[in-house]
Design an enzyme around this catalytic site. Sequence first.
Site, short mmCIF file in Angstrom:
data_model
loop_
_atom_site.label_atom_id
_atom_site.label_comp_id
_atom_site.label_asym_id
_atom_site.label_seq_id
_atom_site.Cartn_x
_atom_site.Cartn_y
_atom_site.Cartn_z
N ASP A 13 0.81 -1.22 0.00
CA ASP A 13 0.00 0.00 0.00
C ASP A 13 0.84 1.27 0.00
O ASP A 13 0.45 2.29 0.57
CB ASP A 13 -0.97 0.01 1.19
CG ASP A 13 -1.77 -1.27 1.27
OD1 ASP A 13 -2.24 -1.72 0.21
OD2 ASP A 13 -1.91 -1.83 2.36
N LYS A 16 2.12 2.10 -5.13
CA LYS A 16 2.84 1.58 -6.31
C LYS A 16 2.07 1.83 -7.60
O LYS A 16 2.65 2.12 -8.64
CB LYS A 16 3.10 0.08 -6.15
CG LYS A 16 4.05 -0.27 -5.02
CD LYS A 16 4.31 -1.76 -4.94
CE LYS A 16 3.13 -2.57 -4.45
NZ LYS A 16 2.71 -2.28 -3.08
N LYS A 18 0.32 4.22 -8.73
CA LYS A 18 0.54 5.52 -9.37
C LYS A 18 1.88 5.54 -10.12
O LYS A 18 1.97 6.01 -11.26
CB LYS A 18 0.54 6.59 -8.28
CG LYS A 18 0.66 7.98 -8.78
CD LYS A 18 0.46 8.97 -7.63
CE LYS A 18 0.57 10.39 -8.11
NZ LYS A 18 0.28 11.33 -7.02
N GLY A 40 -4.15 -4.89 -4.32
CA GLY A 40 -5.13 -3.91 -4.78
C GLY A 40 -4.40 -2.67 -5.22
O GLY A 40 -3.91 -1.92 -4.40
N HIS A 41 -4.25 -2.50 -6.51
CA HIS A 41 -3.55 -1.32 -7.03
C HIS A 41 -4.57 -0.30 -7.52
O HIS A 41 -5.32 -0.57 -8.45
CB HIS A 41 -2.59 -1.71 -8.16
CG HIS A 41 -1.43 -2.51 -7.68
ND1 HIS A 41 -0.60 -3.22 -8.52
CD2 HIS A 41 -0.96 -2.73 -6.44
CE1 HIS A 41 0.34 -3.83 -7.81
NE2 HIS A 41 0.13 -3.54 -6.54
N GLN A 224 2.13 -6.27 -2.96
CA GLN A 224 2.45 -6.23 -1.52
C GLN A 224 3.74 -5.43 -1.30
O GLN A 224 4.02 -4.51 -2.03
CB GLN A 224 2.55 -7.64 -0.93
CG GLN A 224 1.21 -8.36 -0.82
CD GLN A 224 0.80 -9.09 -2.08
OE1 GLN A 224 1.61 -9.77 -2.68
NE2 GLN A 224 -0.44 -8.97 -2.48
N PRO A 304 -9.47 -0.96 7.77
CA PRO A 304 -8.67 0.21 8.11
C PRO A 304 -7.21 -0.19 8.25
O PRO A 304 -6.90 -1.23 8.84
CB PRO A 304 -9.23 0.69 9.44
CG PRO A 304 -10.08 -0.41 9.96
CD PRO A 304 -10.44 -1.31 8.81
N LYS A 331 2.99 10.44 -0.67
CA LYS A 331 2.04 10.95 0.33
C LYS A 331 2.67 11.84 1.40
O LYS A 331 2.20 11.86 2.54
CB LYS A 331 1.31 9.77 0.97
CG LYS A 331 0.24 9.18 0.05
CD LYS A 331 -0.61 8.18 0.79
CE LYS A 331 -1.99 8.04 0.21
NZ LYS A 331 -2.79 7.06 0.91
#
Length: 360
Positions: A13, A16, A18, A40-41, A224, A304, A331
């Site tokens: 998470d 990746k 982007k 989950g990309h 992952q 979460p 981020k």
Amino acid sequence: MANTVLIGAQWGDEGKGKIIDILTEKSDYIVRYQGGNNAGHTVKYADKSFVLHLIPSGILRPGKKCVIGNGVVLDPEALFEEIEMLRKKGVSVKNRLVISDQTHLILPYHRLLDKLKEESKNSHKIGTTQRGIGPCYEDKMARLGIRVADLSDPKVFVARLKHVLAIKNRILTKIYNHKPLSLNEIVKKYLKYREKLLPFAANTSLILNRAIKQKKAVLFEGAQGTLLDVDHGTYPYVTSSNASAGGALTGTGVGPTQIDEVLGVIKAYTTRVGEGPFPTEFPDDLMKKIRDKGAEYGATTGRPRRCGWFDAVIGNHAVMVNGISKLAVMKLDVLDELKEIKICTGYRYGKSVLRDFPAN
Ligand code: IMP
């Protein structure tokens, strides 16, 4: 562009999707090499948001070839759901997606056993995505796996499934007090998938090596992250594959001399989903703030994510075990409003400070 492996340098998470999307522009082939639909990309492309679990994100860019390598574990149901989702959003996989005929298939007993094993583990549970990933890799290593190539002859497939299912049903009934699974139902379902799956099947090692010879650029899309790698992560709180750069080789059949560069993606803070150690985890109030600001909810399960400060010990570990030459830091803006930003440079343990990532 050179042949590049892109990996997550934390617990997944990292964002990746982007970076993969940006690198895809200069790549000819985009390849998944490990994991399955536990990933989950999230990619925003042409004003639409896509969450891809199995198909390489390169599929969103017209003309790019996408490969699912032998190291992936493939759930046909999830694959066809994803193909349908893409079709509805105007993206076609036709003539652009190939799947290794050596890829292992996820079967209904893998998903069921993932769930039952987790439920029975109480305080030892891993917090898996319950997609059957671990049990499928267990079978691969135990030489009980069923591969895409086994579907080419229905007789071979049924005989192999019969043999494996007898073992699984003994485990289901005798250990977990669960009812046995029906051979006929699985056969019916998977022979239907067979029709749709086989047109995608090919010797992808050959395809990729030929492409490399012709100077095409290959992007190996890690799923992952390094700390979830079964060898180099926080074992046993890991996934069941090699999410680090080494997995790109075994998971595709491309040799190490063909790789030009390993890029890492790392977030300016740390997150993890599921159980396991997390030395820099935030206290509750900060956790909530950063989770909401950074939208830190699992792209696959919606869980979460646990959040914490940037951990340079795991960062260094990831740079080392992957041979990373460049890092994309993601981020950073999520931390904008904080007065102070902390970075962990060692773990206090008794009277000593550990600077290198420990095994336990
Ligand atoms: P599994 O891969 O479903 O067996 O789950 C094993 C561990 O890896 C759990 O802690 C999961 O939450 C974690 N995990 C698996 N895939 C991902 C991912 O794509 N991002 C973040 N964590 C993941």
